[in-house]
Design an enzyme around this catalytic site. Structure first.
Site, PDB file in Angstrom:
ATOM      1  N   GLN A   1       0.975  -1.133  -0.068  1.00  0.00           N
ATOM      2  CA  GLN A   1      -0.129   0.131   0.131  1.00  0.00           C
ATOM      3  C   GLN A   1       1.109   1.411  -0.059  1.00  0.00           C
ATOM      4  O   GLN A   1       2.158   0.968   0.403  1.00  0.00           O
ATOM      5  CB  GLN A   1      -0.861  -0.014   1.243  1.00  0.00           C
ATOM      6  CG  GLN A   1      -2.056  -1.033   1.225  1.00  0.00           C
ATOM      7  CD  GLN A   1      -3.115  -0.991   0.203  1.00  0.00           C
ATOM      8  OE1 GLN A   1      -3.086   0.244  -0.237  1.00  0.00           O
ATOM      9  NE2 GLN A   1      -3.994  -1.799   0.038  1.00  0.00           N
ATOM     10  N   SER A   2       0.434   2.343  -0.694  1.00  0.00           N
ATOM     11  CA  SER A   2       1.252   3.561  -0.464  1.00  0.00           C
ATOM     12  C   SER A   2       1.052   4.180   0.547  1.00  0.00           C
ATOM     13  O   SER A   2       2.238   5.015   0.823  1.00  0.00           O
ATOM     14  CB  SER A   2       0.503   4.587  -1.737  1.00  0.00           C
ATOM     15  OG  SER A   2       0.680   3.640  -2.903  1.00  0.00           O
TER      16      SER A   2
END
Length: 733
Positions: free
Chosen positions: A29-30
């Site tokens: 995930q960012s």
């Protein structure tokens, strides 16, 4: 769970030894915000455990690596989860790497190809919702490469669309960016001035002070001396939107002066990101700031409410640039005694003259020197001169120019002093009003509390007492401030200002007027001072350029080091010969020269007797001095010289030759008869050697040199007296 596609032949690629290793599910995930906003994506990735079970991996051999769980604020730009995945593959513990899709495994081409190469070497497989891939097979490796390239293209298109959207909104003035102090954003999204009057007053005070004082440090000292704080709206946290008062600091004031929003300009793209300057682990590093307005991506004048005009904003930028300590700018006023420092320019090359100081019996003595060509190209310095004579000329011209405006200056000074005090007093009263409102609110909250709820009532009572104590403390501070700096100037202070302004020279020379006070006044009326020296002589041409463009030219005399540098040296020597031929003594000759206007090299009014005697010896107009070759052993023999005569023969200063004698570079003895002069022994070869030695560049004797056989000669040897140093120099030259 995800069912296997009909065209997928995973069983042909998955071997038993693959199932003996781990199946790693990599969840990328960012940011934490993305995890919170897009929970479905995270749930799908965690659902890959069923996919691993369908491919034959038991739950005990399934490992989940969550990139976001291993990330902290300190290493937000790093990828500890991916690093762990690479380490597990390298150690041979991984048989299968699972992801929702290939783009979830690695978004950067470098990381993607590194992962494929490591899986090839370790024998690990890759799998997503479309199938199982063996990077050691050519077709699968080609497909994985294409998927990685398409992922990078997808990221590029997404970034490009987002950047285009931001730029389009910025071009319309609708992009919501963080606002500086003094502004607030309404619920409709419109930008307005901060509704708090005290916040507005402080912002206007900062710009007004910089307009008058001219430097950021002067503004900072005024704010700190009057205990003025800057109000900022909280951007996040439980107090978001509330005003927080912070002490002013230098960089914050610089940012305020450089921000175009205060001039009503909506700007976007005032900085750029340079990838070469980005530091590892720092996501927002590598920003190139300070771009010119023509390089901004968006500039919309009049789009925001303004505190200052665009013209004043540009003047502030120009003054900030001029205050920088650079060769092309004058720099801010410093503490050195050279008053026009930063304003003096070379009339030969046009560059700004550098100011240097050295300690003397009278304190620091300044000197102007043109160093630009010397430091940049190694060329000789254009000119250099003492600072005092030029400073006195510029100050005299400035005081003469200000004399007709004495009355106007007194009125302006009184008005500025009164305005500053009134503005500071207004801010103090606003602080008291704010403290009173806090007390009233605490009182109302305490009165609305139910008496039976003592847990709440006691806390509200403590808050009310704290507000009352803060209000009382602030009132005492305000009373002390009023005693030290009343809001209005008294009649005695106004009379003192008018009296001092009417006599500007007395005000300039007053002990209470510091160098820091004189320099800004001088820079307010003088734009530049261009000086051109006539070679090494005492003659200097000075051109003062006043604010407004007018110029004043003058011919000045500067101090020089030697009498031979004087432009009137031939006339001086002829006059000394004539006066000495008339039989006048040294004192009478000195008095006659002073009456005729001859000045010393240091520009003193009169030569002293010793200087006249030295000049007479040098010129030799009297018998018994330089032309007297008798000694206590008879006349001077062959190869013998008086020290001054040998110096003239070599065309070098007597002081330099005397220094060589002390170091032992030449041989001599002292005459026993008064005036006990030195007799140097030097034949024709020795004279030629000394002449060659004198022509060497300055500082040559203090450098480390090497002989032909590689033996170093220490620097200290050249400085010690004795014949051994002379022999070393003879062997070298």
């Amino acid at each position: 769970m995800s069912a296997m596609l009909p065209l997928e032949h995973g069983d042909d690629k998955i071997q038993g030894w693959h199932r003996d290793r781990l199946a790693v599910i990599y969840v990328r995930q960012s940011s934490r915000q993305q995890v919170a906003d897009h929970g479905e994506s995270t749930r799908l990735q965690y659902g890959l455990t069923g996919r691993a079970a369908a491919l034959g991996w038991p739950a005990s051999r399934v490992m989940v690596i969550d990139e976001d769980l291993g990330r902290s604020a300190a290493n937000a730009a790093e990828r500890p989860g991916f690093a762990r995945l690479v380490a597990e593959i390298t150690m041979g513990h991984v048989g299968l790497v699972l992801g929702l899709e290939m783009s979830r495994l690695a978004r950067a081409g470098r990381d993607w190809h590194q992962l494929i190469e490591l899986c090839t070497l370790a024998g690990a497989l890759l799998a997503d919702a479309d199938g199982v891939y063996d990077p050691d097979w050519y077709n699968d490796r080609l497909l994985l490469g294409l998927k990685g390239t398409m992922t990078e293209l997808e990221l590029h298109l997404i970034r490009q669309r987002m950047a285009s959207g931001r730029l389009a909104r910025a071009g319309r003035g609708e992009l919501a960016v963080p606002l500086p102090a003094g502004f607030a954003r309404r619920a409709s999204g419109e930008v307005a001035l901060d509704p708090d009057e005290q916040v507005q007053a402080v912002v206007r005070l900062v710009f007004g002070l910089f307009e008058q004082l001219g430097t950021v440090h002067a503004v900072l000292r005024f704010l700190a001396g009057h205990q003025v704080q800057i109000g900022m709206r909280e951007r996040s946290g439980p107090g978001k939107g509330e005003v927080a008062w912070r002490a002013p600091h230098q960089q914050g004031l610089v940012n305020m002066l450089r921000n175009p929003a205060y001039a009503g300009i909506c700007a976007y793209g005032r900085s750029r990101t340079d990838p070469a300057r980005r530091l590892p682990g720092r996501e927002h590093s590598g920003r190139a700031r300070g771009l010119e307005s023509g390089q901004w991506l968006v500039r919309i004048d009049g789009a925001l409410p303004a505190y200052i005009s665009v013209e004043q904003y540009e003047r502030n930028l120009a003054r900030l640039a001029a205050n920088r300590a650079r060769a092309e700018s004058m720099g801010a006023p410093r503490e050195g005694p050279a008053l026009p420092g930063g304003l003096v320019a070379c009339g030969i090359c046009g560059h700004r003259l550098q100011v240097s100081y050295e300690a003397s019996g009278q304190g620091l003595t300044g000197r102007y020197c043109c160093q630009r060509r010397h430091h940049t190209y190694g060329q000789a310095r254009c000119q250099q001169m003492a600072a005092r004579f030029l400073d006195e000329h510029v100050v005299a011209q400035v005081l003469s120019a200000l004399a007709p405006a004495a009355l106007e200056l007194s009125v302006t000074a009184a008005a500025q002093a009164g305005d500053r005090r009134a503005e500071a007093d207004r801010i103090w009263r606003q602080r008291l009003e704010r403290a009173g409102f806090a007390c009233d609110r605490a009182r109302r909250q305490y009165q609305l509390a139910e008496p039976e709820n003592r847990l709440v009532a006691r806390q509200l009572e403590r808050e009310r007492e704290a507000a009352l104590a803060e209000r009382a403390h602030l009132g005492e501070e305000y009373q002390r401030y009023q005693r030290a700096r009343p809001a209005r100037l008294s009649a005695a202070e106004l009379a003192a200002i008018r009296a001092l302004a009417s006599d500007i020279p007395a005000l300039w020379a007053a002990p209470t007027t510091t160098i820091a006070d004189r320099k800004p006044l001088l820079r307010a009326v003088v734009e530049s001072v261009q000086v051109t020296a006539d070679g090494a002589t005492e003659r200097v041409h000075a051109a003062i350029t006043w604010a407004g463009g007018q110029q004043t030219h003058a011919g000045l005399r500067r101090p020089v080091a030697r009498t031979g540098q004087l432009s009137y040296y031939p006339a001086l020597t002829e006059r000394i010969r004539a006066l000495a031929g008339q039989g006048l003594g040294s004192a009478a000759i000195a008095g006659q020269l002073a009456a005729e206007g001859f000045r010393t090299p240091r520009q003193h009014e009169r030569f002293h007797d010793g200087e006249i005697q030295q000049l007479i010896r040098r010129l030799g107009p009297r018998p018994g001095l330089d032309h007297d070759h008798r000694t206590d052993q008879g006349g001077l023999g062959p190869g013998q010289w008086w020290l001054a005569a040998l110096a003239r023969e070599i065309s070098m200063p007597v002081a330099t030759l005397s220094g060589w004698l002390k170091r032992g570079w030449i041989t001599g003895r002292q005459d026993t008869r008064p005036p006990c002069r030195w007799i140097i022994t030097a034949d024709s070869a020795e004279v030629e050697r000394l002449r060659t030695l004198h022509q060497l560049p300055a500082g040559y004797h203090n450098r480390r040199r090497w002989t032909d056989d590689g033996t170093p000669i220490e620097t200290s040897t050249d400085k010690e007296p004795g014949n051994h140093a002379r022999e070393n120099l003879r062997s070298l030259h």
